[in-house]
Write a protein that holds these residues in place. Sequence first.
Motif, PDB file in Angstrom:
ATOM      1  N   LEU A   1      54.861  24.826  52.399  1.00  0.00           N
ATOM      2  CA  LEU A   1      54.779  26.107  51.680  1.00  0.00           C
ATOM      3  C   LEU A   1      54.044  25.943  50.353  1.00  0.00           C
ATOM      4  O   LEU A   1      53.195  26.773  49.995  1.00  0.00           O
TER       5      LEU A   1
ATOM      6  N   ASN B   1      63.881  34.802  44.812  1.00  0.00           N
ATOM      7  CA  ASN B   1      62.451  35.101  44.825  1.00  0.00           C
ATOM      8  C   ASN B   1      61.885  35.239  46.234  1.00  0.00           C
ATOM      9  O   ASN B   1      61.154  36.193  46.527  1.00  0.00           O
ATOM     10  N   HIS B   2      62.199  34.290  47.124  1.00  0.00           N
ATOM     11  CA  HIS B   2      61.613  34.309  48.464  1.00  0.00           C
ATOM     12  C   HIS B   2      62.013  35.568  49.231  1.00  0.00           C
ATOM     13  O   HIS B   2      61.174  36.212  49.861  1.00  0.00           O
ATOM     14  N   LYS B   3      63.298  35.915  49.175  1.00  0.00           N
ATOM     15  CA  LYS B   3      63.782  37.079  49.913  1.00  0.00           C
ATOM     16  C   LYS B   3      63.177  38.372  49.383  1.00  0.00           C
ATOM     17  O   LYS B   3      62.715  39.219  50.149  1.00  0.00           O
TER      18      LYS B   3
ATOM     19  N   SER C   1      59.158  22.810  52.385  1.00  0.00           N
ATOM     20  CA  SER C   1      58.753  23.126  51.006  1.00  0.00           C
ATOM     21  C   SER C   1      57.386  22.547  50.672  1.00  0.00           C
ATOM     22  O   SER C   1      56.593  23.174  49.957  1.00  0.00           O
TER      23      SER C   1
ATOM     24  N   ALA D   1      57.542  29.703  57.832  1.00  0.00           N
ATOM     25  CA  ALA D   1      58.962  30.088  57.901  1.00  0.00           C
ATOM     26  C   ALA D   1      59.407  30.319  59.337  1.00  0.00           C
ATOM     27  O   ALA D   1      60.556  30.031  59.700  1.00  0.00           O
TER      28      ALA D   1
ATOM     29  N   GLY E   1      52.708  31.405  54.638  1.00  0.00           N
ATOM     30  CA  GLY E   1      54.139  31.215  54.491  1.00  0.00           C
ATOM     31  C   GLY E   1      54.959  31.824  55.609  1.00  0.00           C
ATOM     32  O   GLY E   1      55.996  31.272  56.009  1.00  0.00           O
TER      33      GLY E   1
ATOM     34  N   THR F   1      60.412  38.731  47.614  1.00  0.00           N
ATOM     35  CA  THR F   1      58.966  38.720  47.874  1.00  0.00           C
ATOM     36  C   THR F   1      58.667  39.128  49.308  1.00  0.00           C
ATOM     37  O   THR F   1      57.765  39.926  49.572  1.00  0.00           O
ATOM     38  N   SER F   2      59.438  38.587  50.246  1.00  0.00           N
ATOM     39  CA  SER F   2      59.234  38.894  51.664  1.00  0.00           C
ATOM     40  C   SER F   2      59.451  40.375  51.953  1.00  0.00           C
ATOM     41  O   SER F   2      58.637  41.030  52.611  1.00  0.00           O
TER      42      SER F   2
ATOM     43  N   ILE G   1      55.037  35.795  43.755  1.00  0.00           N
ATOM     44  CA  ILE G   1      54.551  34.587  44.441  1.00  0.00           C
ATOM     45  C   ILE G   1      54.088  33.555  43.406  1.00  0.00           C
ATOM     46  O   ILE G   1      54.390  32.366  43.511  1.00  0.00           O
TER      47      ILE G   1
ATOM     48  N   GLY H   1      56.943  31.922  41.773  1.00  0.00           N
ATOM     49  CA  GLY H   1      57.636  30.972  42.641  1.00  0.00           C
ATOM     50  C   GLY H   1      56.991  29.597  42.677  1.00  0.00           C
ATOM     51  O   GLY H   1      57.579  28.644  43.209  1.00  0.00           O
TER      52      GLY H   1
END
Length: 333
Positions: free
Chosen positions: A164, A71-73, A161, A147, A143, A75-76, A294, A297
């Motif tokens: 975030l 999800n994070h990758k 975490s 990061a 975020g 989304t980014s 997002i 997540g």
Amino acid sequence: MEQTAKKNKTQLRTRIEQFKIAGLEKNISIRDIIFFLATFFCLTPWVTPPLALLLGLITTQIMGHPFLHLNHKVTSLLLQASVVGLGFGINFESALKAGNDGFLFTVLSIAGTLAFGGIIGKLLSVETKTSYLIATGTAICGGSAIAAISPVIDAQENQTSVALGTVFILNASALFLFPEMGKWLQLTPHQFGLWAAIAIHDTSSVIGAAGKYGPEALQIATTVKLARTLWIIPVAFITSMLFKQKMNQVKIPWFIGLFVAAMLIHTYLPQLRPLTIAIAPLARSGLTVTLFLIGAGLSRKVLKNVGWQPLLQGIATWIAISIATLLMVLRVA
């Protein structure tokens, strides 16, 4: 006989693996399909950015996120691509003026937010690195700033975490609250764009809120927010000295250069205007999907791990920057 026995054992193991895979697919296929359908639904004109965020949040609470590890990758990458695409619908000269207007606000608000956030964190006895990450995320760009700064201060996974989670919860709230407050305060699109760019944490929520307020607010908010994002670099440099760490792990937001290039193409190559005009709506759809992811997540684990002290620090810092920025905008803009 021995070869036959080995062959039979191999076939048996193969069939067992096939049954395991088939069983796994049976267990997760329905959840996968529902998740993909919800994602594609966000591409329809019926789903607004706030609704997409809410849909993602509800989906993950009910059935979980089948691809949480990705999800994070995703989304980014999708957010960065969407931001670049939005550049194809923005006039460079107008954006430059908006960036100049927001420069003083940016400098004052970043310094003030870092100082105020640090004081509140100390009063609430929030762990030092967690407190610093929350203040940094509130001061710059949510975020992305967290990061970028986490490796500089050598933050642990749980510290990152919590920071975030705090910022994402507040982002979700801002997406719904800010447009309504802007209308209630009768802010002009120019005023709202400046206010949203400085007072809302993440770029995705800034663009989502400003998009609801109109094209002029969207243009100003996007430009000022991305200019603000560049402050990750000097803040990271100062942070490395404060925490006595090396600077070589800071991630520079290169996609902002592509955003500027997109604005230049849109402004000074009118022969490509039919193409650039078509890209901008696609970028807005990509942003809507980004907000869905997002929301997805924000699992129960993330919400549970935040804790009341970091959340209270985030809320207090956010309210302070929102009020201070609003007063500056009303006075100057």
